[in-house]
Design a protein around this motif. Structure first.
Motif, mmCIF file in Angstrom:
data_model
loop_
_atom_site.group_PDB
_atom_site.id
_atom_site.type_symbol
_atom_site.label_atom_id
_atom_site.label_comp_id
_atom_site.label_asym_id
_atom_site.label_seq_id
_atom_site.Cartn_x
_atom_site.Cartn_y
_atom_site.Cartn_z
ATOM 1 N N MET A 11 2.834 -3.378 -0.216
ATOM 2 C CA MET A 11 1.944 -4.515 -0.505
ATOM 3 C C MET A 11 0.584 -4.385 -0.560
ATOM 4 O O MET A 11 -0.165 -5.188 -1.261
ATOM 5 C CB MET A 11 2.411 -5.715 0.578
ATOM 6 C CG MET A 11 4.090 -6.275 0.240
ATOM 7 S SD MET A 11 4.020 -7.273 -1.329
ATOM 8 C CE MET A 11 5.333 -7.929 -1.392
ATOM 9 N N SER A 12 -0.009 -3.620 0.495
ATOM 10 C CA SER A 12 -1.471 -3.500 0.564
ATOM 11 C C SER A 12 -1.908 -2.836 -0.543
ATOM 12 O O SER A 12 -3.116 -3.098 -1.239
ATOM 13 C CB SER A 12 -1.600 -2.767 1.764
ATOM 14 O OG SER A 12 -1.180 -3.188 3.108
ATOM 15 N N GLU A 13 -1.068 -1.889 -1.262
ATOM 16 C CA GLU A 13 -1.410 -1.318 -2.297
ATOM 17 C C GLU A 13 -1.570 -2.299 -3.620
ATOM 18 O O GLU A 13 -2.303 -2.300 -4.409
ATOM 19 C CB GLU A 13 -0.475 0.040 -2.799
ATOM 20 C CG GLU A 13 -0.853 1.149 -1.881
ATOM 21 C CD GLU A 13 0.141 2.380 -2.077
ATOM 22 O OE1 GLU A 13 1.103 2.003 -3.039
ATOM 23 O OE2 GLU A 13 0.221 3.110 -1.288
ATOM 24 N N LEU A 14 -0.508 -3.316 -3.603
ATOM 25 C CA LEU A 14 -0.512 -4.168 -4.852
ATOM 26 C C LEU A 14 -1.829 -5.213 -4.523
ATOM 27 O O LEU A 14 -2.156 -5.643 -5.619
ATOM 28 C CB LEU A 14 0.954 -4.840 -4.689
ATOM 29 C CG LEU A 14 2.103 -4.076 -5.209
ATOM 30 C CD1 LEU A 14 3.272 -4.827 -4.855
ATOM 31 C CD2 LEU A 14 1.760 -3.688 -6.626
ATOM 32 N N PHE A 15 -2.191 -5.630 -3.425
ATOM 33 C CA PHE A 15 -3.155 -6.571 -3.306
ATOM 34 C C PHE A 15 -4.530 -5.930 -3.259
ATOM 35 O O PHE A 15 -5.515 -6.493 -3.569
ATOM 36 C CB PHE A 15 -2.727 -7.174 -1.755
ATOM 37 C CG PHE A 15 -2.117 -8.418 -1.940
ATOM 38 C CD1 PHE A 15 -2.549 -9.549 -2.433
ATOM 39 C CD2 PHE A 15 -0.877 -8.360 -1.247
ATOM 40 C CE1 PHE A 15 -1.682 -10.846 -2.588
ATOM 41 C CE2 PHE A 15 -0.095 -9.572 -1.351
ATOM 42 C CZ PHE A 15 -0.530 -10.757 -1.870
ATOM 43 N N HIS A 27 4.262 6.997 -5.268
ATOM 44 C CA HIS A 27 3.997 5.460 -5.088
ATOM 45 C C HIS A 27 3.654 4.840 -6.153
ATOM 46 O O HIS A 27 4.278 3.832 -6.491
ATOM 47 C CB HIS A 27 3.301 5.146 -3.887
ATOM 48 C CG HIS A 27 3.648 5.677 -2.723
ATOM 49 N ND1 HIS A 27 4.907 5.119 -1.952
ATOM 50 C CD2 HIS A 27 3.245 6.705 -1.499
ATOM 51 C CE1 HIS A 27 5.037 5.754 -0.690
ATOM 52 N NE2 HIS A 27 4.095 6.735 -0.287
ATOM 53 N N ASP A 28 2.695 5.203 -7.089
ATOM 54 C CA ASP A 28 2.236 4.645 -8.138
ATOM 55 C C ASP A 28 3.345 4.292 -9.299
ATOM 56 O O ASP A 28 3.222 3.444 -9.725
ATOM 57 C CB ASP A 28 1.123 5.359 -8.638
ATOM 58 C CG ASP A 28 -0.294 5.157 -7.825
ATOM 59 O OD1 ASP A 28 -0.245 4.265 -7.091
ATOM 60 O OD2 ASP A 28 -1.191 6.174 -8.097
ATOM 61 N N ARG A 30 9.833 -5.202 -6.416
ATOM 62 C CA ARG A 30 8.677 -5.815 -5.650
ATOM 63 C C ARG A 30 7.554 -5.907 -6.473
ATOM 64 O O ARG A 30 7.070 -6.864 -6.571
ATOM 65 C CB ARG A 30 8.554 -5.218 -4.338
ATOM 66 C CG ARG A 30 7.797 -6.036 -3.369
ATOM 67 C CD ARG A 30 7.875 -5.199 -1.913
ATOM 68 N NE ARG A 30 9.228 -5.237 -1.199
ATOM 69 C CZ ARG A 30 10.136 -4.241 -1.328
ATOM 70 N NH1 ARG A 30 9.583 -3.113 -1.580
ATOM 71 N NH2 ARG A 30 11.236 -4.109 -0.847
ATOM 72 N N SER A 31 7.502 -4.800 -7.307
ATOM 73 C CA SER A 31 6.323 -4.880 -8.259
ATOM 74 C C SER A 31 6.523 -6.232 -9.295
ATOM 75 O O SER A 31 5.894 -6.885 -9.827
ATOM 76 C CB SER A 31 6.240 -3.553 -9.034
ATOM 77 O OG SER A 31 5.204 -3.719 -10.154
#
Length: 203
Positions: A23-27, A181-182, A190-191
Motif C-alpha cells: 500500500m505504501s508503494e501504491l500511495f 514487487h513492481d 490489490r492493484s
C-alpha cells in the motif's frame, strides 16, 4: 456520488507488513503519508462477517474510531474453484497457528484438499481484494479488485507473501512469488482495487 479524499495522511488498517509495504508503494506517487495500524498500536478487531466487504468495513471503522484518522482497510483472500471457492474470507484463518500465521502450512492444506478431491488440472483460482476507505463521520467508499489464475504445485518463488508462491496469473508463466514487487503490483488484485479507488476517490 463518491467522496473525494482531500487529506495528506491515511491510516492503513493492517498489521500485515507485506500489505502495508504494498500500500505504501501504491500511495507514494500521490504524496500521501501512510501510517500502519501496528505503528499506531491498534488492536486487531475481531472479523465476524462472512464477506470480504463486511470484514474490511469492520477494520476500517475500528481504526477510524481509535485514531480519528481516515482509514483504509483491505480484506482479501484466494478462492479455489474446485474447493467451492474456499478458503475465501477464511484465507488467513487457514494459516493460523498458536505461534502466528503459517502460510506454508495453509498452502499445503489447500493442496492436500485438492488432491483428496481429485480436482482436475488446471486448477482455477482467483485472488480477491476489497478496499474500504472510511472517514471519521462514518462515511465509507468500497471497491473490489480481482485477478484470475491457477493454483500451481509445488510452490515457486521467494518474494511476495501469503499464497503468492502457488498462484500463477492467467497469461503468465511465473507465480506472484517469482515476480518483483513492481511486476506483481502492476497486476495484483490489490492493484486492481487500488486503481478503482484512485478513480473513485482520488482523481
Amino acid at each position: 456520488m463518491s467522496r473525494k479524499f482531500e487529506g495528506d495522511r491515511i491510516l492503513i488498517a493492517t498489521h500485515n507488513a507485506g500489505k502495508l509495504e504494498e500500500m505504501s508503494e501504491l500511495f507514494a506517487p500521490l504524496g500521501i503519508t501512510v501510517v500502519g495500524a501496528k505503528e499506531m498500536q491498534l488492536e486487531e478487531p475481531e472479523e465476524t462477517e462472512d464477506t470480504f466487504i463486511g470484514n474490511a468495513r469492520i477494520k476500517a471503522h475500528a481504526a477510524v474510531k481509535a485514531t480519528g484518522l481516515p482509514a483504509l482497510a483491505d480484506d482479501s483472500g484466494i478462492q479455489v474453484a474446485a474447493l467451492d471457492n474456499a478458503p475465501g474470507v477464511y484465507t488467513a484463518d487457514w494459516a493460523e497457528t498458536p505461534n502466528g500465521r503459517d502460510f506454508i502450512m495453509a498452502m499445503n492444506k489447500t493442496h492436500d484438499l485438492l488432491e483428496q478431491a481429485n480436482a482436475p488440472h488446471p486448477r482455477a483460482a482467483r485472488f480477491c481484494a476489497t478496499l474500504v476507505l472510511a472517514w471519521p463521520d462514518g462515511h465509507d467508499e468500497v471497491v473490489e479488485g480481482f485477478v484470475d489464475g491457477t493454483f500451481v504445485w509445488p510452490m515457486r518463488g521467494e518474494t511476495g507473501h501469503g499464497y503468492d508462491p502457488i498462484f500463477q496469473p492467467l497469461g503468465e508463466t511465473r507465480t506472484f512469488a517469482e515476480m518483483s514487487h513492481d511486476e506483481k503490483n502492476s497486476m495484483s488484485h490489490r492493484s486492481d482495487a487500488f486503481k478503482k479507488l484512485l478513480s473513485q476517490c482520488f482523481e
